[in-house]
Write an enzyme that holds these catalytic residues in place. Structure first.
Site, PDB file in Angstrom:
ATOM      1  NE  ARG A  13      -2.528  -0.944   3.385  1.00 51.83           N
ATOM      2  CZ  ARG A  13      -2.971  -0.710   4.498  1.00 51.83           C
ATOM      3  NH1 ARG A  13      -3.817  -0.227   5.002  1.00 51.83           N
ATOM      4  NH2 ARG A  13      -2.052  -1.820   5.365  1.00 51.83           N
ATOM      5  CB  ILE A 436     -27.338   2.684  13.352  1.00 53.98           C
ATOM      6  CG1 ILE A 436     -28.816   3.952  13.144  1.00 53.98           C
ATOM      7  CG2 ILE A 436     -27.727   1.745  12.286  1.00 53.98           C
ATOM      8  CD1 ILE A 436     -29.998   3.205  12.971  1.00 53.98           C
ATOM      9  N   GLY A 437     -25.857   0.783  16.333  1.00 61.13           N
ATOM     10  CA  GLY A 437     -25.438  -0.198  17.394  1.00 61.13           C
ATOM     11  C   GLY A 437     -23.852   1.127  17.667  1.00 61.13           C
ATOM     12  NE  ARG A 520     -12.542   2.422   3.729  1.00 67.56           N
ATOM     13  CZ  ARG A 520     -12.573   1.399   4.692  1.00 67.56           C
ATOM     14  NH1 ARG A 520     -11.639   2.729   5.653  1.00 67.56           N
ATOM     15  NH2 ARG A 520     -13.215   0.618   5.192  1.00 67.56           N
ATOM     16  CB  CYS A 521      -7.285  -0.520   0.803  1.00 63.59           C
ATOM     17  SG  CYS A 521      -5.989   0.032   0.169  1.00 63.59           S
ATOM     18  CD  GLU A 670     -27.605   6.569   5.186  1.00 61.68           C
ATOM     19  OE1 GLU A 670     -26.167   5.790   5.300  1.00 61.68           O
ATOM     20  OE2 GLU A 670     -27.071   7.387   3.621  1.00 61.68           O
ATOM     21  CG  HIS A 699     -22.183  10.116   6.373  1.00 64.40           C
ATOM     22  ND1 HIS A 699     -23.212   9.392   6.392  1.00 64.40           N
ATOM     23  CD2 HIS A 699     -21.933   8.603   6.441  1.00 64.40           C
ATOM     24  CE1 HIS A 699     -23.520   8.534   5.511  1.00 64.40           C
ATOM     25  NE2 HIS A 699     -22.765   7.892   6.038  1.00 64.40           N
TER      26      HIS A 699
END
Ligand code: GLN
Ligand code: ZN
Length: 759
Positions: A13, A436-437, A520-521, A670, A699
């Site tokens: 990466r 939501i958790g 982002r991976c 959402e 977000h």
């Protein structure tokens, strides 16, 4: 033989790291010499990666140029065409490029969304009628020359205009057909500029996966566009993938392209005799996508040769060019660095580098038959496939017989009866508040899990760390007066990995990273065999959390469809059957949770929509088994156990009937960014079960005020009655900070109180 693209993030990466340190240095107010220094580093890393990745392609007909990107190829094309949103007009160069991807002081980032049915995200182009296009072909030109100077024969990879247009949005509400003429103009200017700097006869592979969706209003332009491209002197291959594209094939065989790329792994209808005949008659090259660019299993060369036989009965062999089914972007780099994985399972895997080897081998056997030089490799391939088929690791008779005997897949009582019992047993009010958790994943929490994984702390220390987080979570939720509590998910790094690690039939790579977006991976779990759940996965933490409070503690699970859609899935069993096995694993967990006294259980199906097929004609089948799987899991719930589900999107218009048929007692969705607009579909179809439309967007770090949430709730109440509504945020809170979460949730509860007081 060919590939369509190679992963660009680097074996270790490297690109991710170089990008992130450049971004850190380039942050507003950053020291400019530091920024310049990091930029030079980034450019060097990028150049080295390209060079290395091309070296793996040296035996192929061409090396792929312009598959590299600092962020995303759709964004690259927007930048090359000058498709720049007006809010970024004050920026230029890389600052502009990265601002479009990530946002800046000048404005919010462009929207990002999923690339077809993959987990890769592209940056959505914002087109408008008055857009002034400016062509900048520099990146393509530079990379082309770079490949030439290294002695390679380059093929330019470029997103086709139809796919670009199809995936764009218009920011001025104009129709796509209104922006098409100017866009086409600009696209051709870009091509002209490539021809004028790089010369005629350059080879360009145009990616047109949009064609697999079937005819649309632009199909009538396909021939004209690709004929005009040929007139510029460009040799063009038009490539489609992820499905079959017979309608486009019909048109393309009559155009002036030199070759057509088709996916024979995910688009079996491409084998259609009429299509193949048309290709053969046209004399065009057929780039036959045979090595799977979406999955990680060693190819079964015999079955590939079989397909090639079928093709070559109709298409002359010298017109057939063996290819990957799509870009290798969607698989990890190489399995070389997997030192910890079980050796037998590892022998079944093939990542990007290994796939190039498979292409070479397949090519050699296809052209020459099995001869001395390829015999050993061919036999090795055969034995890997045989071993895998026979391996005890894959087959579990107990799982198979359970599936064979599976009968009841629906909850016994209808919702109307269930909800009466549940309301009585659970006693929550109208407009019940919950989350939501997940709660914030703090650096301390991540460090705790890491240390435990590495063996630096013992399980006692780990467990007491998790318990103390849960205690804080519960105390906070009680303090602000939420109605239904959660434990906060501190023990989970990822909602799929956490379950995969505890299920049989899963394996995890150390280094199997796949780019999701930008830097982002993700490292998708690998489902290699029959799956089952040896022991309870969440009961320990949920019951601990429940023991701390008299309020209802909601148990959190990830649903079978989401686990499936976010994993690399075995290819020796139909996806629906793999999913069925997963749904039994989750059913077992639900059963244990309710036996342990947990009264509400949420089964997250965040990726339910992602599995939808690209072709309309296949949607019904997917919906039917995905639905069935969810129901296999939830149907073990007793009448008084309330099943919630959560989905991370808002567009339910197309799928509302399926959502209704899932029959979850409560669904949270959402909706915060769209007021009450998107909720209306629930009313329209007479959706009867309870709904928790997100009342604020998680977000962003912004803290919503009481008044704002109050108004949002009032809007919701215009659509559905209070007896049907739950109040919660849009999604899990794990990416937020406590200092954002605390006031936000407090305001949410206060807003509900205000509404309740008004009656
Ligand atoms: N329960 C999960 C969470 O709160 C759901 C995440 C998701 O939907 N992506 O994090
Ligand atoms: Zn979500």
């Amino acid at each position: 033989m060919n590939i369509i693209g190679f992963p660009r993030i680097g074996e270790k990466r490297e690109l991710k790291k170089a990008l992130e340190s450049y971004w850190a240095a380039a942050k507003d107010g950053g020291d400019t010499s530091e920024k310049e220094h990091k930029l030079q580093e980034l450019l060097k890393v990028a150049k080295d990666l390209r060079k290395l990745h091309w070296s793996y392609q040296k035996n192929l007909e061409n090396v792929v140029v312009n598959d590299f990107s600092f962020y995303d190829n759709m964004l690259d094309l927007s930048y090359a065409l000058g498709v720049i949103p007006a809010r970024f007009n004050d920026l230029k160069g890389l600052d502009l490029y990265f601002a479009m991807a990530r946002g800046s002081k000048s404005g919010v980032a462009c929207e990002m969304t999923k690339w077809f049915n993959t987990n890769y995200h592209y940056v959505v182009p914002e087109l408008r009628k008055d857009l002034q296009y400016h062509i900048n072909a520099q990146k393509i030109v530079d990379e082309y020359k770079e490949a030439l100077s290294l002695g390679y024969n380059p093929k330019i990879s470029l997103i086709g205009i139809f796919t670009y247009l199809g995936l764009s949005k218009t920011s001025d509400n104009s129709k796509k057909s209104d922006v098409f003429p100017n866009l086409k103009n600009a696209y051709f200017k870009l091509l002209e500029s490539l021809v004028s700097t790089l010369g005629k006869d350059i080879l360009i592979e145009f990616h047109e996966p949009i064609f697999v969706k079937g005819r649309d209003e632009f199909f009538s332009h396909i021939k004209e566009v690709y004929d005009s491209i040929a007139k510029l002197g460009i040799k063009s291959i038009v490539t489609t993938y992820f499905e079959s594209s017979n309608e486009a094939t019909e048109i393309l065989v009559n155009s002036d392209i030199v070759g057509l790329g088709l996916d024979f792994v995910h688009g079996v209808d491409n084998l259609n005799e009429n299509s193949l005949k048309a290709i053969a008659n046209s004399g065009k090259k057929l780039y036959a996508g045979l090595i799977d660019g979406r999955n990680i299993w060693v190819a079964n060369l015999d079955s590939k040769l079989n397909i090639l036989d079928k093709i070559s009965i109709i298409v002359p062999k010298d017109l057939i060019h063996i290819s990957s089914s799509c870009s290798l972007l969607h698989v990890p780099f190489s399995k070389d660095s997997e030192s910890k994985m079980n050796k037998e399972i590892l022998s079944w895997l093939s990542f990007a580098r290994e796939k190039i080897g498979e292409l070479e081998l397949l090519e050699s056997i296809f052209r020459n038959g099995v001869i001395d030089s390829n015999k050993d490799a061919y036999n090795a391939n055969k034995s890997v496939n045989d071993n895998r088929k026979k391996s005890e690791k894959i087959h579990d008779n107990a799982v198979q017989s359970r599936i064979a005997n599976l009968k009841i897949t629906t909850r016994k009582e209808p919702f109307k009866e269930r909800i009466k019992v549940q309301r009585k047993a659970l006693g929550y009010p109208d407009l019940a508040t919950t989350t939501i958790g997940s709660f914030p994943q703090t650096p301390e929490l991540r460090a705790l899990r890491q240390k435990f994984k590495k063996g630096e702390i013992d399980s006692k220390a780990y467990e007491s760390g998790i318990e103390s987080y849960i205690k804080d979570c519960v105390a906070f939720q009680e303090e602000i007066g939420l109605d239904v509590l959660v434990h906060g998910e501190p023990e989970r790094n990822d909602m799929v990995e956490y379950f995969g690690e505890q299920l049989k039939g899963f394996v995890f790579s150390q280094n199997g990273w796949v780019q999701s977006y930008g830097s982002r991976c993700v490292k998708p779990p690998i489902i290699f065999g029959d799956t089952s759940r040896p022991k309870a996965m969440t009961v320990r933490w949920i019951t601990f959390a429940q023991s701390l409070t008299k309020k209802i503690m909601k148990g959190m699970l990830t649903g079978p469809v989401t686990i499936l859609n976010w994993s690399f899935v075995r290819d020796d069993l139909a996806r629906k059957d793999v999913c069925k096995q997963l749904s039994l694993c989750i059913a077992d967990e639900i059963s244990d949770l309710q036996d342990a006294g947990i009264k509400i259980i949420q089964v997250d199906e965040a990726a339910f929509k992602e599995g939808y097929p690209l072709r309309e004609s296949k949607v019904k089948e997917y919906e039917s088994w995905a639905l069935e799987c969810f129901k296999i899991s939830s149907s073990v719930a007793k009448i008084e156990t309330q099943i919630h589900t959560h989905m991370c999107y808002s567009e339910f218009n197309d799928i509302i009937k399926t959502i209704e048929a899932m029959d979850a007692d409560v669904i949270s969705i959402e909706t915060a960014r769209s007021g009450n607009e998107l909720l209306k579909i629930f009313k329209k179809v007479g959706y009867a079960n309870e709904v928790g439309p997100g009342v604020y967007d998680i977000h962003s770090p912004r803290i919503p005020s009481v008044d704002e949430i109050y108004k949002q709730i009032k809007l919701l109440l215009e659509v559905l009655p209070k007896s049907q509504l739950w109040i919660n945020p849009d999604c899990g809170l794990k990416t937020r900070k406590w200092e954002e979460v605390k006031p936000s949730l407090k305001n949410m509860v206060d807003a509900v109180l205000k509404v309740r007081i008004e009656g």
